[in-house]
Design an enzyme around this catalytic site. Structure first.
Site, PDB file in Angstrom:
ATOM      1  N   PHE A 108     -15.648   3.505   6.898  1.00  0.00           N
ATOM      2  CA  PHE A 108     -14.264   3.413   6.917  1.00  0.00           C
ATOM      3  C   PHE A 108     -14.254   3.026   5.573  1.00  0.00           C
ATOM      4  O   PHE A 108     -12.868   3.755   4.903  1.00  0.00           O
ATOM      5  CB  PHE A 108     -13.106   2.776   7.839  1.00  0.00           C
TER       6      PHE A 108
ATOM      7  N   LYS B 105       0.728  -1.554  -0.235  1.00  0.00           N
ATOM      8  CA  LYS B 105      -0.120   0.073   0.111  1.00  0.00           C
ATOM      9  C   LYS B 105       0.752   1.332   0.348  1.00  0.00           C
ATOM     10  O   LYS B 105       1.652   1.309   0.294  1.00  0.00           O
ATOM     11  CB  LYS B 105      -1.101  -0.168   1.627  1.00  0.00           C
TER      12      LYS B 105
ATOM     13  N   ARG C  22       2.905  -7.228   9.247  1.00  0.00           N
ATOM     14  CA  ARG C  22       2.229  -5.745  10.134  1.00  0.00           C
ATOM     15  C   ARG C  22       2.548  -6.104  11.029  1.00  0.00           C
ATOM     16  O   ARG C  22       3.049  -5.351  11.967  1.00  0.00           O
ATOM     17  CB  ARG C  22       0.723  -6.316   9.154  1.00  0.00           C
TER      18      ARG C  22
ATOM     19  N   THR D  22      -5.393  -7.631  10.363  1.00  0.00           N
ATOM     20  CA  THR D  22      -5.752  -6.525  10.294  1.00  0.00           C
ATOM     21  C   THR D  22      -5.151  -5.463  10.531  1.00  0.00           C
ATOM     22  O   THR D  22      -4.359  -4.182  10.113  1.00  0.00           O
ATOM     23  CB  THR D  22      -7.404  -6.489   9.434  1.00  0.00           C
TER      24      THR D  22
ATOM     25  N   TYR E 224     -12.343  -2.832  -2.772  1.00  0.00           N
ATOM     26  CA  TYR E 224     -13.123  -3.216  -1.964  1.00  0.00           C
ATOM     27  C   TYR E 224     -13.886  -3.599  -1.978  1.00  0.00           C
ATOM     28  O   TYR E 224     -15.194  -2.809  -0.619  1.00  0.00           O
ATOM     29  CB  TYR E 224     -12.136  -1.884  -0.529  1.00  0.00           C
TER      30      TYR E 224
ATOM     31  N   ARG F 186      -1.014 -15.265   3.708  1.00  0.00           N
ATOM     32  CA  ARG F 186      -2.338 -14.061   5.020  1.00  0.00           C
ATOM     33  C   ARG F 186      -1.946 -14.492   6.772  1.00  0.00           C
ATOM     34  O   ARG F 186      -1.358 -13.406   7.509  1.00  0.00           O
ATOM     35  CB  ARG F 186      -4.470 -14.760   4.987  1.00  0.00           C
TER      36      ARG F 186
ATOM     37  N   GLU G 111      -9.028 -10.134  -7.602  1.00  0.00           N
ATOM     38  CA  GLU G 111      -8.388  -8.979  -7.945  1.00  0.00           C
ATOM     39  C   GLU G 111      -7.165  -9.070  -8.650  1.00  0.00           C
ATOM     40  O   GLU G 111      -6.538  -8.449  -9.453  1.00  0.00           O
ATOM     41  CB  GLU G 111      -7.274  -9.571  -6.433  1.00  0.00           C
TER      42      GLU G 111
ATOM     43  N   ASN H 172      -1.559  -0.441   7.634  1.00  0.00           N
ATOM     44  CA  ASN H 172      -0.993  -1.492   7.439  1.00  0.00           C
ATOM     45  C   ASN H 172      -0.329  -1.840   6.360  1.00  0.00           C
ATOM     46  O   ASN H 172      -0.375  -3.656   6.136  1.00  0.00           O
ATOM     47  CB  ASN H 172      -2.330  -2.443   8.442  1.00  0.00           C
TER      48      ASN H 172
ATOM     49  N   HIS I 220      -2.122  -5.863   1.163  1.00  0.00           N
ATOM     50  CA  HIS I 220      -3.082  -6.444   1.335  1.00  0.00           C
ATOM     51  C   HIS I 220      -2.673  -7.529   0.524  1.00  0.00           C
ATOM     52  O   HIS I 220      -1.257  -7.723  -0.371  1.00  0.00           O
ATOM     53  CB  HIS I 220      -4.080  -5.905  -0.415  1.00  0.00           C
TER      54      HIS I 220
HETATM   55  P1  RTP Z   1      -6.438  -6.210   3.279  1.00  0.00           P
HETATM   56  O1  RTP Z   1      -8.055  -6.588   2.827  1.00  0.00           O
HETATM   57  O2  RTP Z   1      -5.980  -4.680   2.673  1.00  0.00           O
HETATM   58  O3  RTP Z   1      -5.545  -7.720   2.475  1.00  0.00           O
HETATM   59  O4  RTP Z   1      -6.499  -6.761   4.441  1.00  0.00           O
HETATM   60  P2  RTP Z   1      -7.933  -7.761   6.065  1.00  0.00           P
HETATM   61  O5  RTP Z   1      -7.995  -8.420   4.358  1.00  0.00           O
HETATM   62  O6  RTP Z   1      -6.385  -8.196   6.588  1.00  0.00           O
HETATM   63  O7  RTP Z   1      -8.762  -7.228   6.111  1.00  0.00           O
HETATM   64  P3  RTP Z   1     -10.479  -6.337   5.087  1.00  0.00           P
HETATM   65  O8  RTP Z   1     -11.851  -6.298   6.929  1.00  0.00           O
HETATM   66  O9  RTP Z   1     -10.125  -6.890   4.120  1.00  0.00           O
HETATM   67  O10 RTP Z   1      -9.707  -4.511   5.211  1.00  0.00           O
HETATM   68  C1  RTP Z   1      -9.361  -4.022   4.454  1.00  0.00           C
HETATM   69  C2  RTP Z   1      -8.298  -2.971   5.131  1.00  0.00           C
HETATM   70  O11 RTP Z   1      -9.356  -1.678   4.885  1.00  0.00           O
HETATM   71  C3  RTP Z   1      -8.926  -0.850   6.120  1.00  0.00           C
HETATM   72  N1  RTP Z   1      -9.535  -1.461   7.551  1.00  0.00           N
HETATM   73  N2  RTP Z   1      -9.854   0.175   8.206  1.00  0.00           N
HETATM   74  N3  RTP Z   1     -10.974  -0.200  11.154  1.00  0.00           N
HETATM   75  C4  RTP Z   1     -10.862   0.517  10.358  1.00  0.00           C
HETATM   76  O12 RTP Z   1     -10.501   1.772  10.403  1.00  0.00           O
HETATM   77  C5  RTP Z   1     -10.485  -0.478   9.466  1.00  0.00           C
HETATM   78  N4  RTP Z   1     -10.929  -1.470   8.960  1.00  0.00           N
HETATM   79  C6  RTP Z   1     -10.085  -1.815   8.278  1.00  0.00           C
HETATM   80  C7  RTP Z   1      -7.512  -1.743   6.792  1.00  0.00           C
HETATM   81  O13 RTP Z   1      -6.444  -1.095   5.937  1.00  0.00           O
HETATM   82  C8  RTP Z   1      -7.539  -3.089   5.906  1.00  0.00           C
HETATM   83  O14 RTP Z   1      -6.528  -3.629   5.386  1.00  0.00           O
HETATM   84 MG    MG Z   2      -9.323  -8.140   2.657  1.00  0.00          MG
END
Ligand code: RTP
Ligand code: MG
Length: 155
Positions: A64, A16, A109, A98, A56, A92, A133, A119, A122
């Site tokens: 958010f 990112k 992370r 996350t 997304y 992962r 994707e 973070n 992705h």
């Molecule tokens: P990613 O898709 O980026 O690999 O991250 P992830 O699966 O671990 O988490 P996901 O639930 O898919 O969320 C995507 C990205 O959104 C941002 N986020 N912000 N509470 C918050 O402010 C919040 N929650 C999620 C993070 O950048 C997360 O990686």
């Molecule tokens: Mg995700």
């Protein structure tokens, strides 16, 4: 056989904008290389808003979401397609939780970030999303096909 199907699994990984700006691209690529996965696609890219929203789209109702789109489009990202057996789940694990404060030390992370909104990286959360994707972020001509019969040390 096993080496033609399971070992062709792919995931979409992306450094990112914060990770790019902090100079973490080499470190992150290195972790995936050392694990033993194959790099099938790699590019630096300024993501347009439409693509960020599409990428997304499962999160579009989250509070958010607007911030997330702003973050991902705030500067260039580094897009990667990684390939190998079990690469989606393994990536992962390498990436960690996350929220970086919950991510285990030893994960990307856990070692390199402190905020969920910054973070660093992705990784696709399922094989189907990995395919989706990679199709969104890469053109067919940008992906390389490894000849596994020539690289027997790679599973
Ligand atoms: P990613 O898709 O980026 O690999 O991250 P992830 O699966 O671990 O988490 P996901 O639930 O898919 O969320 C995507 C990205 O959104 C941002 N986020 N912000 N509470 C918050 O402010 C919040 N929650 C999620 C993070 O950048 C997360 O990686
Ligand atoms: Mg995700």
């Amino acid at each position: 056989g096993r080496r033609s199907a399971q070992s062709r699994e792919q995931t979409y990984v992306m450094v990112k904008p914060d990770g790019v700006q902090r100079g973490l691209v080499g470190e992150i690529i290195s972790r995936f290389e050392r694990k033993g996965f194959r790099l099938a696609g790699l590019k630096m890219f300024q993501c347009p808003k439409d693509l960020a929203k599409k990428h997304y789209e499962e999160l579009q109702e989250k509070p958010f979401f607007p911030k997330l789109v702003k973050y991902i489009t705030s500067g260039p990202v580094v897009c990667m397609a990684w390939e190998g057996p079990g690469v989606v789940a393994s990536a992962r694990k390498l990436i960690g939780s996350t929220n970086p404060l919950q991510a285990e030390p030893g994960t990307i992370r856990g070692d390199l970030a402190v905020a969920v909104g910054r973070n660093v990286i992705h990784g696709s959360d399922s094989v189907a999303n990995g395919e989706r994707e990679i199709g969104l972020w890469f053109g067919e001509a940008e992906l390389c096909k490894w000849h596994l019969e020539l690289t027997p040390w790679l599973l």
